[in-house]
Design a protein around this motif. Structure first.
Motif, PDB file in Angstrom:
ATOM      1  N   GLU A 153      21.285  34.169  43.366  1.00  9.70           N
ATOM      2  CA  GLU A 153      22.788  34.257  43.445  1.00  9.70           C
ATOM      3  C   GLU A 153      23.239  35.161  42.283  1.00  9.70           C
ATOM      4  O   GLU A 153      24.314  36.044  42.896  1.00  9.70           O
ATOM      5  N   TRP A 154      23.339  34.797  41.185  1.00 11.82           N
ATOM      6  CA  TRP A 154      23.745  35.303  40.084  1.00 11.82           C
ATOM      7  C   TRP A 154      23.360  36.860  40.228  1.00 11.82           C
ATOM      8  O   TRP A 154      24.440  37.949  39.893  1.00 11.82           O
ATOM      9  N   GLN A 155      21.945  37.297  40.618  1.00 13.30           N
ATOM     10  CA  GLN A 155      21.640  38.573  40.396  1.00 13.30           C
ATOM     11  C   GLN A 155      22.308  39.395  41.791  1.00 13.30           C
ATOM     12  O   GLN A 155      22.755  40.293  41.484  1.00 13.30           O
ATOM     13  N   ARG A 156      22.602  38.823  42.830  1.00 16.96           N
ATOM     14  CA  ARG A 156      23.199  39.342  43.877  1.00 16.96           C
ATOM     15  C   ARG A 156      24.509  39.601  43.429  1.00 16.96           C
ATOM     16  O   ARG A 156      24.834  40.796  43.967  1.00 16.96           O
ATOM     17  N   SER A 157      25.237  38.696  42.915  1.00 19.00           N
ATOM     18  CA  SER A 157      26.536  38.981  42.607  1.00 19.00           C
ATOM     19  C   SER A 157      26.485  40.268  41.488  1.00 19.00           C
ATOM     20  O   SER A 157      27.478  41.087  41.563  1.00 19.00           O
ATOM     21  N   ALA A 158      25.617  40.159  40.456  1.00 17.84           N
ATOM     22  CA  ALA A 158      25.553  41.348  39.532  1.00 17.84           C
ATOM     23  C   ALA A 158      25.188  42.575  40.025  1.00 17.84           C
ATOM     24  O   ALA A 158      26.137  43.623  39.706  1.00 17.84           O
ATOM     25  N   GLN A 174      30.257  32.590  43.384  1.00 15.59           N
ATOM     26  CA  GLN A 174      30.637  31.353  43.955  1.00 15.59           C
ATOM     27  C   GLN A 174      29.460  30.377  44.333  1.00 15.59           C
ATOM     28  O   GLN A 174      29.126  29.424  44.015  1.00 15.59           O
ATOM     29  N   ARG A 175      28.558  31.109  45.145  1.00 22.95           N
ATOM     30  CA  ARG A 175      27.211  30.540  45.657  1.00 22.95           C
ATOM     31  C   ARG A 175      26.375  30.096  44.403  1.00 22.95           C
ATOM     32  O   ARG A 175      25.633  29.144  44.207  1.00 22.95           O
ATOM     33  N   SER A 176      26.211  30.949  43.489  1.00 25.15           N
ATOM     34  CA  SER A 176      25.511  30.444  42.134  1.00 25.15           C
ATOM     35  C   SER A 176      26.032  29.551  41.420  1.00 25.15           C
ATOM     36  O   SER A 176      25.392  28.558  41.152  1.00 25.15           O
ATOM     37  N   ALA A 190      27.911  32.328  35.978  1.00 24.52           N
ATOM     38  CA  ALA A 190      28.847  32.574  37.342  1.00 24.52           C
ATOM     39  C   ALA A 190      30.458  32.992  36.640  1.00 24.52           C
ATOM     40  O   ALA A 190      30.936  33.967  37.381  1.00 24.52           O
ATOM     41  N   TYR A 191      30.969  32.182  35.946  1.00 25.75           N
ATOM     42  CA  TYR A 191      32.507  32.361  35.457  1.00 25.75           C
ATOM     43  C   TYR A 191      32.433  33.823  34.964  1.00 25.75           C
ATOM     44  O   TYR A 191      33.410  34.445  35.220  1.00 25.75           O
TER      45      TYR A 191
END
Length: 344
Positions: A153-158, A174-176, A190-191
């Motif tokens: 999920e961090w990768q999706r956010s990035a 947020q999901r991460s 995530a923050y």
């Protein structure tokens, strides 16, 4: 390295020692000889890893060949700055690891993670489709350890952040965070994404809430690099609010800590630092900070971040009324270099 990989290494070495098999003991020893050189002498590390790979081939140890190639790819991408070779190897590893012989291989998921990180590192915009496909494939087809489960999920956010899709970047971060279940190291990462989203939206109230909460988790997890950026974000917000004394105190804390850290900083830190300087109208210091960032990304071989940094420098130079020709030429050169990697 995950626990399963560590257990595999320890068990392999123990069995080789009990059997008196010095060649297979050496397979383990060569790796531990190389790993301490990744940062200080990547060329020597690569030479030692190649030696280990050669021994693995002589012994017909397929998992070890894969393991040594995975380690070589890591060094090439993050320490040597040889993006083209790293990406070529990462793609070949991702194809190889799908073969039945690697079923239950303990570092299988980490090879896919490395491929995704290579795409993100080299050009997240150009490789957006491949990044999404790789993340989706991992979730649908592979047993995931907890760290990888959180990291996807961090990768999706990035990726969403690179595409400036702020709503998706926020949702994925947020999901991460939810997947991290309060684990401070992951929550801090995530923050970092959430702070960048709030900054791009111009939402300083949300930004300072995230930055203060992130400061706590960064301290708990000893993520000193991240702590710098969260202090700078707070300094930026206080400067925007007109609280110059508080802003200067937070900025000074960050700079003193940065001076003690002999490490490269991520672009989030430079975004926060430059936001602070620019909020005070100090374009000279802003340009100098982007110059420090540029030196970092060039030495790491990160073409995408070089383009991003140089575009920011062009914007600043234009505001300052300074010549742009040299910097725009460098943007084109970096873009051409990045495009050449898309043959993979």
């Amino acid at each position: 390295m995950n626990d399963d990989t560590s257990d595999w290494l320890e068990d392999y070495y123990r069995r080789a020692k009990l059997a008196g098999d010095r060649d297979r003991q050496q397979l383990c020893q060569i790796f531990f000889q190389a790993i301490y050189l990744y940062t200080t002498d990547p060329d020597q590390a690569l030479a030692i890893l190649q030696q280990g790979r050669g021994l693995a081939a002589e012994l017909h140890e397929a998992w070890w060949i894969l393991f040594y190639d995975y380690q070589r790819c890591d060094v090439l991408l993050y320490h040597k700055g040889d993006q083209a070779t790293a990406l070529d190897l990462a793609v070949r590893l991702a194809v190889e690891v799908r073969k039945p012989i690697y079923t239950n291989c303990p570092f299988q998921t980490f090879i896919y993670r490395l491929l995704i990180e290579a795409y993100l590192y080299i050009d997240p915009v150009g490789y957006a489709v491949k990044i999404r496909e790789s993340v989706d494939y991992m979730e649908a087809n592979m047993p995931l350890d907890q760290d990888t489960y959180r990291n996807l999920e961090w990768q999706r956010s990035a990726l969403a952040l690179a595409l400036n899709q702020l709503d998706e970047a926020e949702s994925a971060a947020q999901r991460s965070m939810a997947r991290s279940e309060g684990e401070p190291f992951q929550v801090t990462g995530a923050y970092a994404l959430l702070c960048e989203v709030a900054y791009r939206r111009g939402d300083i109230e949300t930004l300072v809430e995230y930055a203060r909460a992130a400061e706590i988790t960064a301290r708990r997890s000893n993520r000193h690099n991240r702590l710098l950026e969260f202090l700078c974000w707070q300094a930026y917000v206080e400067r925007k609010r007109g609280n110059e004394t508080v802003a200067h105190r937070l900025y000074t804390q960050a700079k003193l800590r940065a001076a003690r850290l002999a490490t490269k900083h991520e672009y989030f830190y430079y975004d926060a630092l430059c936001a602070y300087h620019e909020a005070g109208g100090d374009l000279e210091h802003t340009l100098a900070a982007r110059g420090a960032e540029l030196a970092n990304v060039i030495s790491s071989g990160n073409s995408y971040e070089e383009i991003r940094c140089r575009i920011e420098r062009c914007r600043l130079l234009k505001q300052m009324g300074s010549p742009l020709e040299s910097e725009t030429a460098e943007v084109r050169r970096a873009a051409e270099k990045c495009s050449r990697l898309h043959r993979f």
